[in-house]
Scaffold this active site. Structure first.
Site, PDB file in Angstrom:
ATOM      1  N   LYS A 120       9.909 -27.480   6.662  1.00 52.60           N
ATOM      2  CA  LYS A 120       9.195 -27.843   7.894  1.00 52.60           C
ATOM      3  C   LYS A 120       8.431 -29.153   7.681  1.00 52.60           C
ATOM      4  O   LYS A 120       8.508 -30.057   8.489  1.00 52.60           O
ATOM      5  CB  LYS A 120       8.232 -26.704   8.266  1.00 52.60           C
ATOM      6  CG  LYS A 120       7.431 -26.977   9.492  1.00 52.60           C
ATOM      7  CD  LYS A 120       6.531 -25.798   9.819  1.00 52.60           C
ATOM      8  CE  LYS A 120       5.536 -26.170  10.901  1.00 52.60           C
ATOM      9  NZ  LYS A 120       4.592 -25.088  11.177  1.00 52.60           N
TER      10      LYS A 120
ATOM     11  N   GLU B  47       8.689 -28.516  -4.560  1.00 50.77           N
ATOM     12  CA  GLU B  47       9.840 -27.798  -5.104  1.00 50.77           C
ATOM     13  C   GLU B  47      11.127 -28.195  -4.374  1.00 50.77           C
ATOM     14  O   GLU B  47      12.156 -28.472  -4.983  1.00 50.77           O
ATOM     15  CB  GLU B  47       9.646 -26.272  -4.955  1.00 50.77           C
ATOM     16  CG  GLU B  47       8.540 -25.670  -5.792  1.00 50.77           C
ATOM     17  CD  GLU B  47       7.198 -25.643  -5.072  1.00 50.77           C
ATOM     18  OE1 GLU B  47       6.948 -26.520  -4.210  1.00 50.77           O
ATOM     19  OE2 GLU B  47       6.393 -24.746  -5.391  1.00 50.77           O
TER      20      GLU B  47
ATOM     21  N   GLY C 168       6.091 -21.389   9.053  1.00 49.33           N
ATOM     22  CA  GLY C 168       7.170 -21.302   8.065  1.00 49.33           C
ATOM     23  C   GLY C 168       7.731 -19.890   7.921  1.00 49.33           C
ATOM     24  O   GLY C 168       8.944 -19.668   7.952  1.00 49.33           O
ATOM     25  N   ARG C 169       6.843 -18.904   7.796  1.00 43.05           N
ATOM     26  CA  ARG C 169       7.310 -17.521   7.554  1.00 43.05           C
ATOM     27  C   ARG C 169       7.867 -16.859   8.809  1.00 43.05           C
ATOM     28  O   ARG C 169       8.325 -15.725   8.765  1.00 43.05           O
ATOM     29  CB  ARG C 169       6.189 -16.695   6.914  1.00 43.05           C
ATOM     30  CG  ARG C 169       4.876 -16.753   7.656  1.00 43.05           C
ATOM     31  CD  ARG C 169       3.733 -16.218   6.803  1.00 43.05           C
ATOM     32  NE  ARG C 169       2.437 -16.355   7.443  1.00 43.05           N
ATOM     33  CZ  ARG C 169       1.670 -17.440   7.367  1.00 43.05           C
ATOM     34  NH1 ARG C 169       2.080 -18.496   6.703  1.00 43.05           N
ATOM     35  NH2 ARG C 169       0.498 -17.466   7.967  1.00 43.05           N
TER      36      ARG C 169
ATOM     37  N   GLU D 201       0.875 -13.665   3.348  1.00 46.01           N
ATOM     38  CA  GLU D 201       0.464 -15.034   3.686  1.00 46.01           C
ATOM     39  C   GLU D 201      -0.234 -15.045   5.049  1.00 46.01           C
ATOM     40  O   GLU D 201      -1.062 -15.897   5.319  1.00 46.01           O
ATOM     41  CB  GLU D 201       1.684 -15.986   3.682  1.00 46.01           C
ATOM     42  CG  GLU D 201       1.288 -17.433   3.434  1.00 46.01           C
ATOM     43  CD  GLU D 201       2.448 -18.366   3.146  1.00 46.01           C
ATOM     44  OE1 GLU D 201       2.523 -18.895   2.032  1.00 46.01           O
ATOM     45  OE2 GLU D 201       3.282 -18.576   4.042  1.00 46.01           O
TER      46      GLU D 201
ATOM     47  N   HIS E 206      13.421   5.783  -9.870  1.00 46.04           N
ATOM     48  CA  HIS E 206      13.472   5.871 -11.333  1.00 46.04           C
ATOM     49  C   HIS E 206      12.555   4.827 -11.959  1.00 46.04           C
ATOM     50  O   HIS E 206      12.727   4.462 -13.121  1.00 46.04           O
ATOM     51  CB  HIS E 206      14.914   5.706 -11.807  1.00 46.04           C
ATOM     52  CG  HIS E 206      15.814   6.730 -11.163  1.00 46.04           C
ATOM     53  ND1 HIS E 206      15.926   8.018 -11.655  1.00 46.04           N
ATOM     54  CD2 HIS E 206      16.548   6.689 -10.028  1.00 46.04           C
ATOM     55  CE1 HIS E 206      16.734   8.706 -10.849  1.00 46.04           C
ATOM     56  NE2 HIS E 206      17.112   7.921  -9.855  1.00 46.04           N
TER      57      HIS E 206
ATOM     58  N   LYS F  48      -1.663 -26.257  -4.809  1.00 38.44           N
ATOM     59  CA  LYS F  48      -0.820 -27.456  -4.667  1.00 38.44           C
ATOM     60  C   LYS F  48      -1.611 -28.690  -5.112  1.00 38.44           C
ATOM     61  O   LYS F  48      -1.101 -29.536  -5.838  1.00 38.44           O
ATOM     62  CB  LYS F  48      -0.395 -27.640  -3.211  1.00 38.44           C
ATOM     63  CG  LYS F  48       0.652 -26.657  -2.735  1.00 38.44           C
ATOM     64  CD  LYS F  48       1.098 -27.036  -1.329  1.00 38.44           C
ATOM     65  CE  LYS F  48       1.916 -25.939  -0.689  1.00 38.44           C
ATOM     66  NZ  LYS F  48       2.231 -26.174   0.711  1.00 38.44           N
TER      67      LYS F  48
HETATM   68  O1  F6P Z   1       3.707 -21.641   0.425  1.00 39.18           O
HETATM   69  C1  F6P Z   1       3.171 -22.150   1.580  1.00 39.18           C
HETATM   70  C2  F6P Z   1       4.167 -22.659   2.528  1.00 39.18           C
HETATM   71  O2  F6P Z   1       3.424 -23.523   3.302  1.00 39.18           O
HETATM   72  C3  F6P Z   1       4.841 -21.586   3.390  1.00 39.18           C
HETATM   73  O3  F6P Z   1       4.060 -21.157   4.427  1.00 39.18           O
HETATM   74  C4  F6P Z   1       6.066 -22.315   3.818  1.00 39.18           C
HETATM   75  O4  F6P Z   1       7.020 -21.477   4.377  1.00 39.18           O
HETATM   76  C5  F6P Z   1       6.480 -22.936   2.509  1.00 39.18           C
HETATM   77  O5  F6P Z   1       5.261 -23.344   1.932  1.00 39.18           O
HETATM   78  C6  F6P Z   1       7.461 -24.064   2.592  1.00 39.18           C
HETATM   79  O6  F6P Z   1       6.999 -25.118   3.401  1.00 39.18           O
HETATM   80  P1  F6P Z   1       7.992 -26.189   3.992  1.00 39.18           P
HETATM   81  O7  F6P Z   1       8.958 -25.503   4.887  1.00 39.18           O
HETATM   82  O8  F6P Z   1       7.109 -27.154   4.718  1.00 39.18           O
HETATM   83  O9  F6P Z   1       8.695 -26.837   2.831  1.00 39.18           O
END
Ligand code: F6P
Length: 556
Positions: free
Chosen positions: A210, A216, A271-272, A357, A388, A516
């Site tokens: 987003k 990452e 995002g979620r 979150e 188990h 972060k």
């Molecule tokens: O971990 C926090 C977060 O902001 C999530 O809410 C989000 O889905 C994820 O990082 C990835 O963010 P982006 O889609 O901006 O890369």
């Protein structure tokens, strides 16, 4: 002017529930079932092809009306309407939370700043449909004119867990030609494993972010692009192999993705909550447009149910309220998600992010610290494997965790009577959690096994299972795209219900920011040429760990 204080605990509705709790907290579900032969039918409801059996909960006929009073006193009806109609429910970020617009099948416009967002949502869906059609029908091919066989979705958090869960859950609907892989973590091992065995000529990458600013994702995307160029692809081939989904088109373009390959998302989608947007592209690529529409349709049906059903028959409301009942009155700290379906093994991880979150907050929307518990720890895993492993704690542990059993009545893969065995495991677990085993029953068993009185005195108490441990069972005929859409939307709304009752903003996530920020500083220290260049601001633990890493690196 002072902001209003948090009055949750002192409200008449909370106090009424407190009094009710004091009268019913010792009740045994076993006895409630004995007394009420139709308890299953009384505490049971269906919506959007899902049925919820909530009879194995520590509730009487008085509990729900009191919980509903609490929900009303916390303005839940108004909040539901505010969310669906695009008001700024994400107050700290001054945004609506309109994931429901992404699966909105009625003609009613949805306005953000006075502009109907639906034409843009539908136009994006049409672009996704055309894109998937071209890839799946082998019109859009790789640089050597071979059709695509593999898609790598690069993204993390909400740009990963939702699409991964849904495409895993709907594996039986995958087309034969395309395999889907997910790359999330900043871990060379993850990257190596994903790229191993892939052919750059037939691999399509979707960079899903987003913000297009997530470390990452950008690092993984850069590395994948390099792998592509090192293995036969040319710069001029990149537009055929790299696409992006983002709300930050400029950044995606600066990264080198051509504009026509960028699918939009909007700041009013968290995002979620984003798997219904173009973040769902990997899902559409694997299951096809028609099935993806069914997936959206299931979620839409759950939305309509949530928005219109009276609270007494409203599945997300009831599930949310039961959670509040256990968290705020019985002091439950966690909640287990237990799908009895291999294809739903990603569900606990998605619900974990969605819930933790969203409601992992300790300050309300007026800036006041909470003096009560809010979002629980969400955990779980697929049954019967969990039986188990961690079910021992569910049955006899000092911790108390309400559970959701999730069960398809039909399997996609009937093998002998495997499914009957799987179902019997699921049903007997919720039965055992509810019934438990009394001391007398344990003693009888041991006596029948021929044990001495002394042995029984020591062993029987250890074999007592307290029981009275609550669970929901959510069941449906088959895990179809429609059902999976409804299931995920159900949990989204459950989380919203609870957030509203606790007075927290379920749509922001300030807590993830600090890590972060500090991460950049630590990274600089790990990479510093000389020890003397490392900031002296670190605490001794962090500095000690940094030095351990640097010492190891120097030995290599
Ligand atoms: O971990 C926090 C977060 O902001 C999530 O809410 C989000 O889905 C994820 O990082 C990835 O963010 P982006 O889609 O901006 O890369």
């Amino acid at each position: 002017m002072d902001k209003p204080e948090n009055t949750f605990l002192s409200s008449p509705e909370f106090l009424a529930l407190q009094r009710h709790f004091e009268t019913v907290s010792d009740f045994k579900m076993r006895s409630l079932f004995d007394e009420q032969s139709d308890r299953f039918n009384t505490f049971n409801l269906s919506a959007a092809e899902l049925t919820l059996d909530f009879s194995k909960n520590r509730i009487t006929s008085e509990t729900l009306p009191l919980l509903i009073d609490l929900a009303k006193s916390r303005q839940l009806p108004e909040a539901i309407e505010a969310m669906f109609s695009g008001q700024l429910v994400n107050k700290s970020e001054k945004r609506p939370a309109l994931h429901t617009a992404l699966r909105h099948f009625s003609d009613e416009p949805i306005l953000v700043d006075g502009i109907d967002v639906m034409p843009e949502v539908r136009a994006t869906l049409t672009r996704m449909k055309e894109f998937c059609w071209r890839i799946r029908n082998q019109h859009w091919r790789g640089f050597s004119n071979k059709p695509f066989t593999d898609v790598v979705s690069i993204g993390i958090g909400g740009s990963f867990l939702g699409p991964k869960l849904a495409s895993q859950a709907l594996k039986p609907y995958w087309g034969k030609n395309i395999n889907c892989h997910y790359l999330a973590n900043i871990d060379g091992s993850n990257l190596t494993e994903v790229l191993q065995g892939l052919n750059p000529e037939t691999t399509l990458f979707i960079v899903q972010s987003k913000s297009f600013g997530t470390q990452e994702t950008l690092k993984n995307a850069t590395e994948c692009r390099q792998w592509f160029l090192d293995n036969g692809g040319q710069e001029s081939d990149l537009p055929r192999h790299f696409t992006a989904v983002t709300a930050n088109v400029d950044k995606a373009k600066a990264f080198g993705i051509s504009e026509e390959n960028i699918f939009p998302m909007w700041d009013w989608v968290g995002g979620r909550y984003s798997l219904w947007s173009a973040i769902g592209l990997p899902l559409m690529l694997t299951i096809g447009h028609e099935n993806f529409r069914q997936f959206l349709q299931g979620a839409y049906e759950m939305d309509v149910h949530f928005r219109t059903a009276p609270f007494e028959q409203n599945m997300p409301v009831i599930m949310g309220l039961l959670g509040v009942w256990y968290i705020n009155f019985f002091n439950a700290q966690s909640h287990a998600i237990l799908p009895y379906d291999h294809y739903l093994r990603g569900l606990p991880a998605h619900i974990q992010q969605l819930d933790m979150e969203s409601n992992g907050k300790s300050v309300d929307t007026n800036g006041h610290p909470l003096d009560y518990q809010a979002g629980p720890i969400i955990w779980g895993g697929v049954g019967s494997n969990g039986q188990h492993a961690y079910h021992q704690l569910l049955h006899q542990g000092t911790q108390f965790a309400p559970c959701d059993f999730i069960l398809p009545l039909m399997t996609h893969n009937p093998v002998d009577h495997f499914h009957e065995l799987l179902v019997s495991n699921c049903l007997s677990q919720s039965q055992a959690l509810m019934r438990g085993k009394t001391l007398e029953e344990a003693q009888e068993e041991l006596k029948a096994a021929g044990m001495s009185e002394d042995e029984i005195a020591v062993l029987a108490p250890q074999k007592v299972i307290p029981g009275n441990r609550p669970s929901n069972t959510l069941y449906f005929d088959k895990a179809t795209p429609k059902v999976i859409g409804a299931l995920i939307a159900l949990y989204e709304h459950k989380v919203f219900v609870q957030g509203q009752i606790w007075g927290v903003n379920s749509f922001d996530q300030w807590g993830v920011e600090l890590g972060k920020q500090l991460g950049d500083q630590v990274h600089d220290a790990l990479m510093a040429e000389r020890d003397a260049d490392i900031s002296k601001d670190f605490d001794s633990s962090t500095l000690g760990l940094i030095n351990a890493f640097r010492n190891m690196k120097n030995k290599l």
